[in-house]
Design a protein around this motif. Structure first.
Motif, PDB file in Angstrom:
ATOM      1  N   THR A  27       0.829  -1.211   0.000  1.00  0.00           N
ATOM      2  CA  THR A  27       0.000   0.000   0.000  1.00  0.00           C
ATOM      3  C   THR A  27       0.852   1.244   0.000  1.00  0.00           C
ATOM      4  OG1 THR A  27      -1.739  -1.181   1.222  1.00  0.00           O
ATOM      5  CG2 THR A  27      -1.825   1.231   1.228  1.00  0.00           C
ATOM      6  N   LEU A  28       1.944   1.234   0.797  1.00  0.00           N
ATOM      7  CA  LEU A  28       2.836   2.386   0.840  1.00  0.00           C
ATOM      8  C   LEU A  28       3.495   2.620  -0.512  1.00  0.00           C
ATOM      9  CD1 LEU A  28       4.205   4.608   2.490  1.00  0.00           C
ATOM     10  CD2 LEU A  28       5.942   2.941   3.161  1.00  0.00           C
ATOM     11  N   MET A  31       1.081   4.236  -2.796  1.00  0.00           N
ATOM     12  CA  MET A  31       0.770   5.622  -2.436  1.00  0.00           C
ATOM     13  C   MET A  31       1.917   6.586  -2.712  1.00  0.00           C
ATOM     14  SD  MET A  31      -1.244   5.073   1.181  1.00  0.00           S
ATOM     15  CE  MET A  31      -1.265   6.848   1.499  1.00  0.00           C
ATOM     16  N   LEU A  32       3.129   6.063  -2.880  1.00  0.00           N
ATOM     17  CA  LEU A  32       4.283   6.939  -3.062  1.00  0.00           C
ATOM     18  C   LEU A  32       4.145   7.892  -4.243  1.00  0.00           C
ATOM     19  CD1 LEU A  32       7.417   4.751  -2.230  1.00  0.00           C
ATOM     20  CD2 LEU A  32       6.562   6.768  -1.018  1.00  0.00           C
ATOM     21  N   ALA A  34       1.639   9.378  -5.302  1.00  0.00           N
ATOM     22  CA  ALA A  34       0.770  10.488  -4.904  1.00  0.00           C
ATOM     23  C   ALA A  34       1.341  11.267  -3.731  1.00  0.00           C
ATOM     24  CB  ALA A  34      -0.622   9.956  -4.548  1.00  0.00           C
ATOM     25  N   LEU A  35       2.071  10.592  -2.840  1.00  0.00           N
ATOM     26  CA  LEU A  35       2.603  11.263  -1.656  1.00  0.00           C
ATOM     27  C   LEU A  35       3.790  12.160  -1.979  1.00  0.00           C
ATOM     28  CD1 LEU A  35       2.455   8.456   1.074  1.00  0.00           C
ATOM     29  CD2 LEU A  35       1.058  10.513   0.926  1.00  0.00           C
ATOM     30  N   VAL A  36       4.624  11.732  -2.892  1.00  0.00           N
ATOM     31  CA  VAL A  36       5.837  12.509  -3.191  1.00  0.00           C
ATOM     32  C   VAL A  36       5.501  13.907  -3.707  1.00  0.00           C
ATOM     33  CG1 VAL A  36       7.858  12.619  -4.684  1.00  0.00           C
ATOM     34  CG2 VAL A  36       7.291  10.490  -3.521  1.00  0.00           C
ATOM     35  N   VAL A  38       2.818  15.622  -3.147  1.00  0.00           N
ATOM     36  CA  VAL A  38       2.209  16.357  -2.041  1.00  0.00           C
ATOM     37  C   VAL A  38       3.287  16.857  -1.085  1.00  0.00           C
ATOM     38  CG1 VAL A  38       0.712  16.135  -0.024  1.00  0.00           C
ATOM     39  CG2 VAL A  38      -0.003  15.173  -2.206  1.00  0.00           C
ATOM     40  N   LEU A  39       4.250  15.994  -0.784  1.00  0.00           N
ATOM     41  CA  LEU A  39       5.323  16.396   0.124  1.00  0.00           C
ATOM     42  C   LEU A  39       6.190  17.497  -0.490  1.00  0.00           C
ATOM     43  CD1 LEU A  39       6.444  12.904   1.481  1.00  0.00           C
ATOM     44  CD2 LEU A  39       5.137  14.648   2.697  1.00  0.00           C
ATOM     45  N   SER A  42       3.420  20.748  -1.472  1.00  0.00           N
ATOM     46  CA  SER A  42       2.459  21.242  -0.482  1.00  0.00           C
ATOM     47  C   SER A  42       3.073  21.312   0.913  1.00  0.00           C
ATOM     48  CB  SER A  42       1.206  20.354  -0.467  1.00  0.00           C
ATOM     49  OG  SER A  42       0.510  20.438  -1.700  1.00  0.00           O
ATOM     50  N   VAL A  43       3.489  20.166   1.425  1.00  0.00           N
ATOM     51  CA  VAL A  43       4.012  20.130   2.787  1.00  0.00           C
ATOM     52  C   VAL A  43       5.342  20.871   2.870  1.00  0.00           C
ATOM     53  CG1 VAL A  43       4.763  18.636   4.669  1.00  0.00           C
ATOM     54  CG2 VAL A  43       2.821  17.961   3.238  1.00  0.00           C
TER      55      VAL A  43
END
Length: 303
Positions: A27-28, A31-32, A34-36, A38-39, A42-43
């Motif tokens: 799952t991780l 998701m990477l 999409a997460l990369v 965002v990080l 955005s973050v």
């Protein structure tokens, strides 16, 4: 004869635990992608902006950035322009959110009826949602034009709506309601269609009229949807920038200078990046506080 101690046999891990661990890793990995972004986009900028809020960062090459602690916050709390923009922003956000909800609720109730060409009406209702804020701003700027505007032609007046000190804020509030009403309508319409028809049939047997059905069935069933969409609308409206910038750029005389416009001016007109970042941090805190209080009161009422 002495007994020889033997090592207990090693037990294999629980198959279910291994399956859950493998599923978590998969799952991780999924998701990477999409997460990369965002990080990174955005973050990362958010944390960098929070860090700048406690410095004296300004525009310019080879400038040294020094940590100033809460100096920017102290300046912010005594800045009359900030408090003026904050007041205007709250008037804008509350007015647009409330009027959006009332107009969207009426439109959603209408579109929920068995009307002719209902599908076409639903498509037309979401047209403003598909338009970029810049296009909406330019279009309404033509509508409000003092010489060639449609509004003045219909009313037979010659008013410069966006340059009048007393009319500019109400004028952009109308535009904000018009541009933001479609998404609220769609959400409320989805909520209306999710209400069981059996509830209406039960109260109709008791002779309940339309108002009683609306008050006793529709509103209570829509309450969770109303809380969610009005909260999101408030956050979107208090952070509005593009639409108002195109319409008035904060004028006339700062009468429509929303907090985000004020932060933009401090950053890109006067080059005070640190102070502008503190403005952004302050607005985030204010929005979270107001939103948290609003949600807390709504949840208390639903208990």
């Amino acid at each position: 004869m002495t007994a020889v101690a033997t090592r207990p046999p090693r037990t294999s891990p629980n198959p279910r635990r291994r399956a859950r661990s493998r599923q978590g890793r998969e799952t991780l990995l999924l998701m990477l992608p999409a997460l990369v972004p965002v990080l990174l986009f955005s973050v990362g900028p958010l944390l960098y902006g929070i860090g700048l809020a406690f410095t004296d960062a300004r525009a310019g090459r080879n400038r040294d950035i020094e940590f100033t602690g809460l100096e920017n916050l102290g300046q912010l709390l005594t800045d009359e322009k900030f408090w003026s923009s904050f007041k205007i922003g709250m008037i804008w956000a509350v007015s647009v959110t409330v009027l959006q909800f009332l107009a969207a609720l009426g439109l959603a109730l209408l579109l929920n009826q068995n009307l002719r060409l209902r599908g076409v009406a639903r498509v037309l209702a979401v047209v403003p949602w598909a338009m970029p804020p810049v296009v909406i701003g330019l279009m309404w700027k033509l509508v409000y034009h003092p010489d060639a505007g449609i509004l003045n032609a219909v009313l037979g007046t010659h008013i410069d709506w966006l340059a009048d000190f007393s009319l500019a804020l109400p004028a952009i509030i109308v535009v904000g309601v018009w541009s933001g009403m479609p998404q609220t309508t769609v959400v409320l319409l989805a909520g209306l269609q999710g209400i069981p028809k059996e509830l209406y049939e039960a109260v109709e047997v008791d002779g309940a009229g339309r108002w009683r059905r609306f008050w006793n069935i529709t509103l209570p069933q829509l309450r969770p949807v109303i809380v969610a969409i009005t909260s999101l609308d408030f956050v979107w409206n208090i952070n509005q920038f593009g639409l108002v910038y195109v319409l008035t750029a904060g004028g006339p005389g700062g009468q429509t200078r929303l907090p985000m416009l004020f932060a933009y001016e401090e950053a890109f007109r006067y080059r005070f990046f640190g102070y502008a970042s503190m403005l952004g941090v302050a607005m985030v805190i204010v929005v979270l506080a107001v939103l948290g209080l609003y949600l807390w009161r709504q949840m208390r009422e639903t208990k």
